[in-house]
Design an enzyme around this catalytic site. Structure first.
Site: not given
Ligand code: ATR
Length: 280
Positions: A66, A87, A129, A154-155, A221
Site C-alpha cells: 500500500k 488501496n 488501535g 498499546r503504543t 473491523i
C-alpha cells in the site's frame, strides 16, 4: 469490458474477486477482476512495469504494497496523500491515480447500518488501535465532522500521530488500552481496529467489557470470525453491533465507483458475503 485486479501478497484467499465480480453483475457491466500476486522475492518494480502493460482500468493494492506502490503513481487524491497509503488505483488517460477507500468505506458501512448516527455530530467515538485502518477511519470521521474521536493504543505515540490529522476539526484524547477500558461506558461508538479477536491472530478481545452506554454501538473491523468475541460481549451488554465484513464491502463499493462511475447497492451483498465467509 473492464479489466480490474488486485496486487498484494498473499492474496490467493482474497474475497475481492468475489465482491467485484458481483458488483460488475449488479452494475450490468462486462469485466473481469484478476489476482496479480507479487511475492517478496519478486522484483517489485519489474512486476509493476508488467502490470502497466496490461492496461488495467483499475486495481486494488493490499498488504504489503500500500505504501510501496506510491512512487509508481502519477497522482494521489487528498485522502491517499494524508494516509500515505493507497488501496485503489485508477487509470485515467494512461496516468495512474491512487486513492484510499478504507475510511469512506467504513463511514458508509456505519451509515448503512445506523442511518441516524451522523444526525448528531457531538457523539463520543473511541477507536481502539492505531494502525493503517485506524488512521483511515479516524480521518474519514473527522472529515465527516464528528467532534470527539478518542484513540486508545498499546503504543501511545502511534495514536498521537494519528490525532494530528484531526487538529482544528475534532477533539482527541489519547489513552492506553488499560486506561480506555475504564472509560468505555462513556462512548456512543467504539471501533475495534486491532488484529486482536482475529481467527488467525488471537481470539481474545483487546478489552474485557463490563458496562456500555445505553444505545452504544460496538463495531469491529475484524470479520473472521464473523462475530468476534468483543461483539458477542457487547451484544450481551445490550449494545448494537456493526460486523466487520460490511466495511470490506463498502470500501470495495467506493473503489468500484472510482473505476466505473457506478455505485451499486450492496445491502443484499452483506448477507451473501456472510454465506461465503461461513463456508470457509
Ligand atoms: P492495520 O493496517 O490492519 O490497521 P496494523 O497497522 O498492523 O494493522 O495495526 C495493528 C494494530 O493492532 C496496532 O494498533 C497495534 O498496536 P501497536 O500500535 O501498539 O503495535 C494493534 N495490536 C496488534 N497486536 C496487539 C496486541 N497483542 N495487543 C494490543 N494491540 C495490538
Amino acid at each position: 469490458m473492464y479489466k480490474l485486479g488486485l496486487i498484494g501478497y498473499p492474496i490467493q484467499h482474497s474475497l475481492s474477486p468475489w465482491i467485484h465480480e458481483r458488483l460488475l453483475q449488479k452494475a450490468q457491466l462486462q469485466g473481469e477482476y484478476r489476482l496479480f500476486e507479487i511475492t517478496p522475492e519478486d522484483d517489485f518494480e519489474q512486476k509493476v512495469m508488467e502490470l502497466k502493460e496490461k492496461e488495467l482500468d483499475g486495481f486494488n493494492v493490499t498488504v504489503p504494497y500500500k505504501e510501496k506502490i506510491i512512487p509508481f503513481l502519477d497522482e494521489l487524491d487528498d485522502i491517499a496523500k494524508e494516509m500515505q497509503a493507497v488501496n485503489t488505483v485508477v487509470r485515467v488517460d494512461e496516468r495512474w491515480i491512487g486513492y484510499n477507500t478504507d475510511g469512506i468505506g467504513y463511514v458508509r458501512s456505519l451509515e448503512s447500518a445506523y442511518p441516524t448516527f451522523f444526525e448528531q455530530l457531538d457523539r463520543k467515538v473511541m477507536i481502539l488501535g492505531a494502525g493503517g485502518a485506524s488512521r483511515g477511519i479516524y480521518y474519514a470521521l473527522t472529515k465527516f465532522g464528528v467532534t470527539q474521536i478518542d484513540i486508545a493504543n498499546r503504543t501511545k505515540e502511534k495514536a498521537e500521530d494519528i490525532a494530528k490529522l484531526g487538529k482544528d476539526k475534532s477533539k482527541t484524547n489519547i489513552f492506553t488500552i488499560e486506561e480506555a477500558s475504564k472509560v468505555l461506558k462513556e462512548y456512543d461508538l467504539i471501533i475495534q481496529t486491532t488484529s486482536m479477536g482475529m481467527k488467525s491472530v488471537d481470539l481474545k478481545p483487546i478489552v474485557q467489557l463490563k458496562q456500555l452506554k445505553s444505545g452504544a454501538i460496538m463495531s469491529d473491523i475484524v470479520y473472521q470470525p464473523i462475530k468476534t468475541q468483543i461483539l458477542q460481549d457487547a451484544e450481551r451488554l445490550g449494545a448494537r453491533i456493526l460486523l466487520g465484513h460490511t466495511m470490506l464491502l463498502y470500501q470495495a463499493q467506493y473503489a468500484f465507483e472510482i473505476w466505473t462511475g457506478k455505485r451499486p447497492e450492496v445491502i443484499e451483498m452483506e448477507h451473501e458475503l456472510l454465506a461465503v465467509l461461513e463456508g470457509r
